[in-house]
Design a protein around this motif. Structure first.
Motif, short mmCIF file in Angstrom:
data_model
loop_
_atom_site.label_atom_id
_atom_site.label_comp_id
_atom_site.label_asym_id
_atom_site.label_seq_id
_atom_site.Cartn_x
_atom_site.Cartn_y
_atom_site.Cartn_z
N SER A 1 1.10 6.76 4.91
CA SER A 1 0.36 5.54 4.57
C SER A 1 0.64 4.44 5.60
O SER A 1 -0.25 3.71 6.00
CB SER A 1 0.75 5.08 3.17
OG SER A 1 0.31 3.77 2.95
N ALA B 1 -2.82 11.80 0.65
CA ALA B 1 -1.45 12.28 0.52
C ALA B 1 -1.30 13.33 -0.57
O ALA B 1 -0.39 14.15 -0.52
CB ALA B 1 -0.51 11.11 0.23
N THR C 1 5.08 10.62 2.23
CA THR C 1 3.87 9.93 1.80
C THR C 1 3.84 8.50 2.34
O THR C 1 2.83 8.02 2.83
CB THR C 1 3.81 9.88 0.26
OG1 THR C 1 3.89 11.21 -0.22
CG2 THR C 1 2.54 9.23 -0.22
N HIS D 1 -5.45 6.33 0.48
CA HIS D 1 -4.22 6.95 0.96
C HIS D 1 -3.68 7.96 -0.05
O HIS D 1 -3.11 8.98 0.34
CB HIS D 1 -3.16 5.88 1.27
CG HIS D 1 -3.42 5.13 2.53
ND1 HIS D 1 -2.58 4.19 3.03
CD2 HIS D 1 -4.45 5.22 3.40
CE1 HIS D 1 -3.08 3.71 4.16
NE2 HIS D 1 -4.22 4.31 4.40
N THR D 2 -3.84 7.68 -1.34
CA THR D 2 -3.39 8.65 -2.34
C THR D 2 -4.20 9.94 -2.23
O THR D 2 -3.66 11.04 -2.30
CB THR D 2 -3.52 8.06 -3.75
OG1 THR D 2 -2.82 6.83 -3.80
CG2 THR D 2 -2.94 9.00 -4.79
N VAL E 1 0.84 -1.20 0.00
CA VAL E 1 0.00 0.00 0.00
C VAL E 1 0.88 1.25 0.00
O VAL E 1 0.65 2.18 -0.78
CB VAL E 1 -0.95 0.00 1.22
CG1 VAL E 1 -1.61 1.36 1.39
CG2 VAL E 1 -2.01 -1.07 1.07
N THR F 1 0.92 3.78 -3.10
CA THR F 1 0.43 5.12 -2.78
C THR F 1 1.46 6.17 -3.19
O THR F 1 1.12 7.18 -3.83
CB THR F 1 0.16 5.25 -1.27
OG1 THR F 1 -0.82 4.30 -0.89
CG2 THR F 1 -0.33 6.64 -0.92
N VAL G 1 -5.01 1.90 -1.30
CA VAL G 1 -4.11 2.78 -2.06
C VAL G 1 -4.87 4.03 -2.53
O VAL G 1 -4.37 5.15 -2.41
CB VAL G 1 -3.49 2.04 -3.26
CG1 VAL G 1 -2.78 3.00 -4.18
CG2 VAL G 1 -2.52 0.97 -2.78
N LEU G 2 -6.09 3.83 -3.04
CA LEU G 2 -6.87 4.98 -3.52
C LEU G 2 -7.14 5.96 -2.38
O LEU G 2 -6.95 7.17 -2.55
CB LEU G 2 -8.19 4.50 -4.13
CG LEU G 2 -8.08 3.84 -5.50
CD1 LEU G 2 -9.44 3.33 -5.96
CD2 LEU G 2 -7.52 4.84 -6.53
N SER H 1 0.72 8.83 -6.10
CA SER H 1 0.62 10.24 -5.74
C SER H 1 1.73 11.05 -6.43
O SER H 1 1.54 12.24 -6.70
CB SER H 1 0.65 10.44 -4.22
OG SER H 1 1.84 9.97 -3.68
#
Lengths: 301, 294
Positions: free
Chosen positions: B230, B173, B226, B169-170, B100, B104, B166-167, B108
């Motif tokens: 995460s 961030a 970042t 957290h992106t 992840v 991420t 991931v979506l 990002s």
């Protein structure tokens, strides 16, 4: 090291006046920022709308029943009270401590870079991890009671549900430990941008340390302090895992309640209602943030 | 320090005069001592808890049961850590957390670096609203996004997967990535870019060959930041997953029924990366927080 600080004065005038031809700049820039706008709108805009509908959603159309259930839950008001009390007590302590730490670093003690490193470590520690770290200290057979026992004192049940002051104290210390580093780093950055001349001048004219701090340094630090203050307030509303790791359900916080309603009680509607409350409070703070920000960016120019 | 040495150097010159006022010098020495004492006290407060959790995580289960606990590492043992790593979901959680974090970071950067460059270099219409939009999203609590996203991901079959986290957290961030990279690009002088253009580079070439190499250290710092965010995020990850949990989410969800040794080992494993991250980031910290957060 000094790059952004140096670049700022050069770039600020270069912004609207010179720079790339306007039309070309517009289309190229829009192309570059488009992916981020699309992404953010999908991942922020959609959930906000649907979260709103969910909070007011029920079996037959819109209802405020979820909010009623939320506010009738015995944990709700104590979680609101705990969250507010934690913020009110914690933030002044954090600011005094962070300011003292930043001034100590500025006085360039021997080993300053080692101190800076150690004091910044909690910046990268999550609130769950911070709770677990301090659990080793405060748990019944932990290090604090070991210390007490070894000097012949009676161990204390620090985290017991019927011992509210010590439970609050443990959560407070863990949060102060974790989150003061953020304020510290922002204040150090703020101090770096203040020319030393002002303070030296005040010193030459005989101002004492406290006078220089109060009348020279603090006013010049105001923008940094405001930024840190509002950032910390918004983040403090989101604290929950520290208390969960230390006390379980004995010290409920608002975001922890959302987690409990969603995962434990499996009620996404009430969880959304709670999330809306957190959002409303954060937005009020954020509006303050943006207002201060605008004052700040206009003041120096 | 410099004051102390200059006044010492001045002494021999004034050596024959009998009355040298030594009080300022003494006061200065006393202040230096007080300064060190204060620094050491704060260092103890910051470092001692980390020492203690490391000590607890590196003790055997038996020695954790003793009371009072020993403050010195007398019986080093990897038993507690091993038991923790072998418990259900921990190794998988560790792998998920790293996945992840890396995805991420990559996502990002792909979305954030171009946007940061645009903010730094172009005076486009809508730049101010765009920056306000970024700041606004920063202030949104994670919990507001997670619960509705969980419902959406349940419907689309993305629920309980690494991409779902991931979506989220992106999204969390991205504002920071954009603001930090913008300030990094502001630090790269515009002249070098223009010089490259004069010598025949296309805008893309000038960016890739001249600007990007100069910006890499700052962008690397933003990436580490970042990853840390995460790695530390627990609420959204717990709400968006059930079996594919990240490490913090796994620790959080098994908190209530786990023995103390498990919690200590989990806490130590969560803290460990912080020591490394801050070590590499320490030179960038004040810059990042000082100039980009506003």
């Amino acid at each position: 090291m000094a790059a952004p600080a140096d670049a700022r004065p050069q770039v600020a005038p270069a912004g609207p006046k010179s720079g790339a031809p306007r039309r070309k700049g517009n289309s190229a820039a829009l192309l570059l920022i488009a992916p981020s706008i699309v992404f953010m709108t999908l991942l922020f805009g959609w959930p906000m709308v649907s979260g709103f509908l969910q909070a007011f959603g029920g079996p037959e159309g819109l209802t405020t029943a979820n909010f009623t259930r939320m506010s009738q839950d015995p944990y709700f008001w104590s979680s609101v009270g705990n969250t507010l009390l934690l913020i009110v007590v914690m933030i002044p302590i954090q600011f005094v401590l962070a300011l003292a730490m930043a001034l100590l670093i500025r006085a360039k003690p021997r080993g300053a870079s080692a101190y800076f490193y150690i004091w910044a470590i909690p910046l990268a520690v999550s609130d769950l991890a911070a709770g677990l770290v301090w659990l080793t200290v405060f748990t019944d057979r932990g290090y604090l009671n070991s210390l007490l026992a070894s000097v012949g004192l009676q161990p204390v049940a620090w985290l017991a549900y019927d011992n509210y002051p010590s439970m609050f104290g443990a959560v407070l210390i863990a949060e102060v430990w974790r989150a003061t580093s953020l304020v510290f780093v922002i204040v150090v950055a703020g101090l770096q941008s203040i020319p030393k001349d002002y303070e030296e001048a005040a010193g030459v004219f005989g101002a004492s340390f406290w006078n220089r701090l109060w009348h020279v340094t603090l006013p010049l630090l105001r923008p940094s302090l405001q930024t840190a203050l509002i950032l910390r307030t918004i983040l403090a509303f989101q604290t929950f895992a520290v208390a969960l790791a230390l006390t379980g359900q004995n010290f409920p916080l608002v975001v922890g309640e959302t987690y409990r309603w969603y995962t434990g009680l499996q009620d996404p509607n009430v969880a959304s209602a709670l999330a809306l409350v957190v959002m409303a409070v954060s937005m009020v703070t954020a509006v303050g943030y943006l207002k201060l920000l605008r004052d700040q960016s206009e003041a120096p120019q | 320090m410099s004051h102390a040495t200059t006044s010492k150097a001045a002494e021999p010159a004034a050596g024959h005069e009998p009355e040298v006022d030594r009080r300022p010098l003494a006061r200065q020495r006393r202040n230096r001592v007080l300064l060190q004492v204060a620094c050491i006290l704060i260092t103890l407060f910051m470092a001692l808890p980390i020492y203690l959790i490391a000590l607890a995580a590196m003790s055997s289960r038996q020695s954790l049961q003793k009371f009072p606990l020993s403050f010195i590492p007398d019986n080093f043992s990897t038993e507690t850590m091993q038991t923790f790593l072998q418990s259900t979901g921990i190794l998988g959680g560790l792998i998920n957390s790293v996945q992840v974090g890396v995805f991420t970071l990559v996502l990002s950067l792909i979305i954030g670096v171009p946007a940061g460059y645009a903010v730094a270099r172009f005076a486009f219409r809508g730049r101010d609203p765009y920056q306000l939009f970024l700041l606004f999203t920063r202030a949104l609590p994670i919990v507001v996004l997670s619960v509705p996203l969980a419902q959406l991901f349940l419907q689309t079959g993305l629920y309980d997967t690494v991409p779902a986290v991931v979506l989220l957290h992106t999204a969390l961030a991205l504002p920071t990535t954009i603001l930090i990279t913008a300030s990094v690009f502001l630090g790269v002088p515009r002249d070098v870019e223009e010089a490259a253009r004069i010598f025949g580079c296309s805008p893309l070439q000038a960016f890739l060959k001249v600007v990007l190499p100069m910006a890499v250290p700052g962008i690397a710092a933003a990436s580490i930041f970042t990853f840390v965010m995460s790695w530390n995020e627990v609420l959204g990850a717990s709400i968006l997953t059930l079996n594919q949990r990240t490490l913090p989410a796994q620790v959080l969800s098994s908190l209530a029924e786990s023995p103390l040794a498990y919690r200590f080992a989990g806490g130590f494993l969560l803290v460990l990366p912080a020591l490394i991250f801050i070590f590499f980031m320490r030179r960038y910290l004040t810059n990042m927080w000082g100039s980009t957060i506003r």
